[in-house]
Structures are given as C-alpha cells and as structure tokens.
Design an enzyme around this catalytic site. Structure first.
Site, short mmCIF file in Angstrom:
data_model
loop_
_atom_site.label_atom_id
_atom_site.label_comp_id
_atom_site.label_asym_id
_atom_site.label_seq_id
_atom_site.Cartn_x
_atom_site.Cartn_y
_atom_site.Cartn_z
N TYR A 1 31.34 41.49 38.91
CA TYR A 1 31.15 42.94 38.78
C TYR A 1 30.33 43.22 37.52
O TYR A 1 30.62 42.67 36.45
CB TYR A 1 32.49 43.68 38.65
CG TYR A 1 32.28 45.15 38.35
CD1 TYR A 1 32.18 46.08 39.37
CD2 TYR A 1 32.11 45.59 37.03
CE1 TYR A 1 31.92 47.41 39.10
CE2 TYR A 1 31.84 46.92 36.76
CZ TYR A 1 31.76 47.83 37.79
OH TYR A 1 31.48 49.14 37.51
N GLU B 1 25.54 50.38 38.68
CA GLU B 1 26.64 49.49 39.06
C GLU B 1 26.13 48.45 40.05
O GLU B 1 25.53 48.79 41.07
CB GLU B 1 27.75 50.31 39.69
CG GLU B 1 29.04 49.54 39.83
CD GLU B 1 30.16 50.40 40.40
OE1 GLU B 1 29.97 50.96 41.51
OE2 GLU B 1 31.19 50.53 39.74
#
Ligand code: ADP
Ligand code: MG
Length: 394
Positions: free
Chosen positions: A117, A204
């Site tokens: 992530y 993101e």
C-alpha cells in the site's frame, strides 16, 4: 476533484512512474481492439468509476460479475466488458445505489509477487505525508484500525521532496532490497513530485506491486486534486467527468455554494461552514436527519440563495427546510429579500422554518412578516431545530 484510474495512470506514466500498459474503451468493439493490441493472450478488464473496491464489488443484478476480472480470450474480454458497460457497479465506496460504468480499462496482466500500500495525503499539522504498508490490497482504513503500527509515515516538505534516507528507511521497512529498493527510490521520488506538481489532495497506489522481476508497478491509481488549485491546472480540469458527480453538487459548485447531499429529509440553508455543521448536529440532537450540508457562504447574494433553494427543493426527500442565518457580512435584509425572490421563482412546496440573527435582523424579520408568506419563524437555534424536526415529521 476526482479522476478515473486510467487518467491517473496517464499522468503517472508521463511523470515516469511505472504503470502497466493499458487502453481505455467505451464499447465492446473497442474492447476487442484493445485486447488484440495488448497481445491477444490475456488481459485485465477494469471498470472505471470514481470509487474503489471494484475488485470485490459486483454488478447490480449480476452478483457473479466483479469490477475487475482477468480474461483469456477476445470473446471473454467482450463478454466481461459487456457485463460491465452501462451496468451499475456496487462497491463498499459507492454506497448501495452504485455507480454506472461507462468505460473499462483493458490492461496487461501483471505477475504479482507482493502487494504494497502506498499513499500520499496532506497532514494538516505538517504537510504532505507518504504512507506505506506491506499490507497492500487491503483497505487502509482497516489496517489503521487493527494494526496501526503496520503503517509507516514519512512526512516531506513540498519544496524539497522525500530525502534519500527516508526512502531507504521505507524500503527497508517494506522489505525491499536490491533491484526492488532501487525501483522504490525512483517510484517514491516521482510519486511525491506528482503529488506536489499537480496540487493533489490524495494520491493512492493500492496495490503497488512488486513484480516477478523485482520491479515496482502501480497496479491501481487514485488521484484527487485540491479544487482551489484547479485554476492553474487547465489540463487536469479537462479530465473532469461530470457524469460521475452528483448533479446537485455540480449545480451548487457552479453557483459558488458548498453543498453535500445527505440521506435525511430536512433541507438546511446556512451561512458559514461552522454554523452549517452545528445546525446539522442540532437537527440530529432533536431527532431529525439533515438532507444536506449547504453553506451559502459569508457574503451570498440573492441569486445564490435562489439557486440554493432550487437545489434543496429539487431533492424529493426534503420534507421541511431550515434557513439558519447569522447575518455578519450578509445582512438579514438580504436573506429576507432572497427568500421572497426564491418563493416567486421556485415556490415552496414544504414548510419553511427561518431563524435570523445578526446585522439588520429587525428589518429582515419585518420584511418576512409583511410578506404574508407561510413561514415559521424561530427565536433561537434550539427553537428552530425543534420546529423543523416537527414539521418534517408531520
Ligand atoms: P479496486 O481497488 O477498485 O478494487 P484495483 O485496481 O486495486 O481495484 O484491483 C483490484 C485487484 O485486482 C488488485 O488488488 C489486484 O490483485 C488485481 N489487479 C488489478 N489490476 C491488475 C493487473 N493489471 N494485473 C493483475 N492483477 C490486477
Ligand atoms: Mg485498489
């Protein structure tokens, strides 16, 4: 402002951030061409909507079709794209009503060794912060709640960017070494540059993947921009997809109003974001549910107030409207006149509760009293909240 994954990936690719090869398509014919152009063996078909969770999300009325699927032939690519295009995809982020899929991204299948992530957000107390976790592919909110120590944070200054030592530290914590660590240095640096150069509020990459060859690749990409900076990014403004946005919110933004639609039945027309928040709190406290957040701003004019009423009354859920104005820069006479003008041009089909306070309040109240309009006036905030909750429930 939000953009689609394929658009974010185009921006990233331009900045030298590694992304898979992909072609966006709006029809099944274009999907077949794209599949062939990528080699004709296999590909991933990805629904393009302004919301994440597509991999686990399903099509309304066809629960076996997810928003991201690997396909192995032209026929399968066309079938899956046909199942998605024009259909409604429901994910954890779209809410139950879902979002219509108008485009799909046909992408190279990536051999995933690991999923990481990576995100960049603005921490209001310091500035941009790079967030990373080796728990890629999962919802970051869930990791933050269950094991916050697994999220690594590296703040950086927009004018300097990430330092070499920060990148090395992150790579080590993420367990990247050799080629992967070198790949991470380029990836992180360029991603931070994109964040700053494009005035992003969020970037993101979830998941960032480590490929079988030890390279890092952005498998997913989400990019949000600070609306206040869009004037200096005409190229970004062109990427805006109004079909993905709430029509009422687009209408409000055009009129210079801050409006967010909610699920309740009490329309709120308030000046100032703080007062708008406390108005919503008070309505809830007294047992009601606000239908929206609407801040007409400190110095709204008659035109804006009329547009605000139009937006509120267009919402079929609205059973009563509360006008809560604290006249400061805006005079109460202006709002009173605006209410009369709005009545003439929009008409009120639900009870209207008005609470005025501040500059020229007496004159404002007189204008309303003399108008003989069917308005319920309130003396203070609590009185107003009680009256509007009762009116909405009646
Ligand atoms: P979302 O976050 O909306 O669910 P993603 O783009 O993250 O969508 O895709 C979901 C999952 O699908 C990823 O975690 C990854 O496992 C898989 N996936 C996505 N794109 C590819 C690709 N190009 N190659 C292989 N797998 C992919
Ligand atoms: Mg994702």
């Amino acid at each position: 402002m939000k953009i689609h994954e394929y658009q974010a990936k185009q921006i990233l690719a331009k900045a030298g951030v590694a992304v898979p090869r992909g072609i966006v398509a709006e029809s099944t014919e274009a999907v077949a061409d794209a599949f062939a152009a990528l080699g004709g063996k296999h590909a991933v078909v990805k629904a393009q909507i302004h919301a994440g969770g597509r991999g686990k999300g399903t099509v309304k009325g066809n629960a076996s079709q997810h928003g991201v699927q690997v396909v192995h032939s032209t026929d399968e690519a066309v079938l899956v794209a046909g199942n998605l295009l024009g259909q409604t995809l429901v994910t954890v982020q779209t809410g139950a009503e879902g979002q219509v899929v108008r485009r799909v991204l046909i992408e190279d299948v990536c051999e995933i060794a690991r999923e990481i992530y990576l995100g960049i957000v603005v921490d209001r107390s310091s500035g941009p912060v790079l967030l990373a976790s080796s728990q890629g592919g999962m919802e970051i909110e869930q990791i933050a709640a269950e094991s916050p120590e697994r999220i690594f944070r590296e703040p950086f200054r927009p004018d300097i960017g990430l330092h070499g030592f920060q990148i090395r530290k992150l790579a080590r914590k993420l367990g990247l070494s050799g080629t992967a660590a070198r790949s991470a240095a380029t990836f992180f640096t360029r991603l931070a540059d994109v964040f700053v150069n494009y005035d992003c509020s969020l970037v993101e990459i979830n998941p960032l993947v480590l490929t079988a060859h030890g390279e890092l690749l952005a498998l997913d990409a989400k990019m949000n921009f600070d609306d206040n900076s869009l004037f200096r990014h005409p190229d970004v403004l062109q990427l805006r997809d109004l079909a993905e946005e709430q029509p009422a919110e687009v209408h409000a933004a055009d009129a210079g109003l801050s409006y967010v639609k909610l699920d309740g039945n009490i329309g709120c027309l308030v000046n100032g974001a703080g007062l708008a928040m406390s108005t919503m709190d008070l309505i809830q406290y007294h047992g009601g549910q606000p239908a929206n957040f609407l801040d007409v701003g400190g110095g709204a004019n008659v035109h804006q107030v009329i547009e605000a009423f139009r937006i509120l009354l267009d919402d079929r859920n609205v059973r009563a409207v509360l006008v809560n104005i604290f006249g400061g820069i805006m005079h109460c006479t202006t709002i009173a006149e605006a209410i009369l003008a709005a009545y003439k041009s929009v008409g009120f089909n639900v009870p209207l509760i008005v609470r005025l306070e501040g500059t020229e309040v007496q004159q404002g109240r007189e204008i309303l009293a003399q108008s003989r309009l069917d308005i319920i006036t309130a003396d203070d905030l609590t009185d107003a909240a009680k009256k509007v909750v009762a009116a909405a429930a009646a």
